[in-house]
Scaffold this active site. Structure first.
Site, PDB file in Angstrom:
ATOM      1  N   CYS A  21       0.570  -1.377   0.197  1.00 51.19           N
ATOM      2  CA  CYS A  21       0.122   0.177  -0.020  1.00 51.19           C
ATOM      3  C   CYS A  21       0.598   1.335   0.075  1.00 51.19           C
ATOM      4  CB  CYS A  21      -1.020  -0.110   1.154  1.00 51.19           C
ATOM      5  SG  CYS A  21      -0.175  -0.181   2.795  1.00 51.19           S
ATOM      6  N   HIS A  74      -1.616   0.354   7.335  1.00 50.61           N
ATOM      7  CA  HIS A  74      -2.373   0.753   6.183  1.00 50.61           C
ATOM      8  C   HIS A  74      -2.087   2.112   5.664  1.00 50.61           C
ATOM      9  CE1 HIS A  74      -4.421  -0.026   2.629  1.00 50.61           C
ATOM     10  NE2 HIS A  74      -5.623   0.825   2.953  1.00 50.61           N
ATOM     11  N   ASP A  91      -8.206   4.964  -1.520  1.00 45.84           N
ATOM     12  CA  ASP A  91      -7.627   3.751  -0.959  1.00 45.84           C
ATOM     13  C   ASP A  91      -7.915   2.914  -1.829  1.00 45.84           C
ATOM     14  OD1 ASP A  91      -7.060   1.549   0.396  1.00 45.84           O
ATOM     15  OD2 ASP A  91      -8.477   2.076   2.114  1.00 45.84           O
TER      16      ASP A  91
END
Length: 197
Positions: A21, A74, A91
């Site tokens: 991520c 994250h 996201d």
């Protein structure tokens, strides 16, 4: 959000590698810088973690039903608008729209720390996008097993590094204000600052 308002490619056309991520968000920032689709000073990279590296997030593609996914950390991209109502989150691992209003993302994906155990309370490191692009480095060693094999296949492009560093991911994940770049918020203070005011 209308396609002409979009500052990134559509979700399907973004550079994306599962379980990387931080690099996916770096690539989003790089796209905005290269294509000049928005002022970089309106963009912030948000690392979500805690001292235990156990943070729940809801509405994640890898989740099941309304159960949260517990990540060690994250990373999302936040675009602050002139009004709270116009701020959005990018996201690539979320089931929510891409981008998604910050208000909806906060309600659906972040929720609240009020009714969850303290060990799962989230902290957020908010880093200006230009600082992230300038300073972030990852040699991807955190994604290797002890035998050298990959936990998950790495991105096809070379690792991101700077002249000063090959690997400083932990300084971005850290929730200690004494380390790294940007500002560290509790979830509640982040929501007070960016969603509820």
């Amino acid at each position: 959000m209308e396609p002409e308002d979009r500052i990134t490619p559509s979700r399907e056309n973004c550079v994306y590698t599962s379980c990387y991520c931080e690099e996916n968000v770096w690539k989003l920032c790089e796209f905005v810088r290269t294509e000049r689709t928005a002022p970089l000073e309106h963009l912030f990279v948000v690392f979500i973690s805690n001292e235990n590296r156990t943070v729940p997030l809801w509405k994640q593609k890898s989740g099941r039903g309304d159960q949260p996914v517990i990540w060690d950390y994250h990373v999302i991209l936040l675009q602050l608008g002139p009004q709270v109502s116009s701020s959005v989150v990018y996201d690539l691992d979320s089931e929510l729209e891409f981008p998604c209003s910050l208000k909806l993302y906060a309600a659906e994906a972040l929720r609240s720390d009020t009714h969850i155990r303290a060990q799962y309370h989230r902290k957020l490191r908010v880093v200006p996008a230009d600082s992230f692009l300038l300073n972030f480095a990852s040699d991807r060693s955190h994604m290797k097993n002890s035998d050298g094999s990959w936990k998950m296949p790495p991105p096809a492009y070379p690792p991101i590094h700077t002249a000063e560093s090959q690997m400083n991911l932990d300084d971005f994940i850290s929730v200690s204000p004494a380390v790294g770049w940007g500002e560290v918020f509790s979830l509640d203070r982040f929501l007070q600052t960016h969603v509820r005011h």
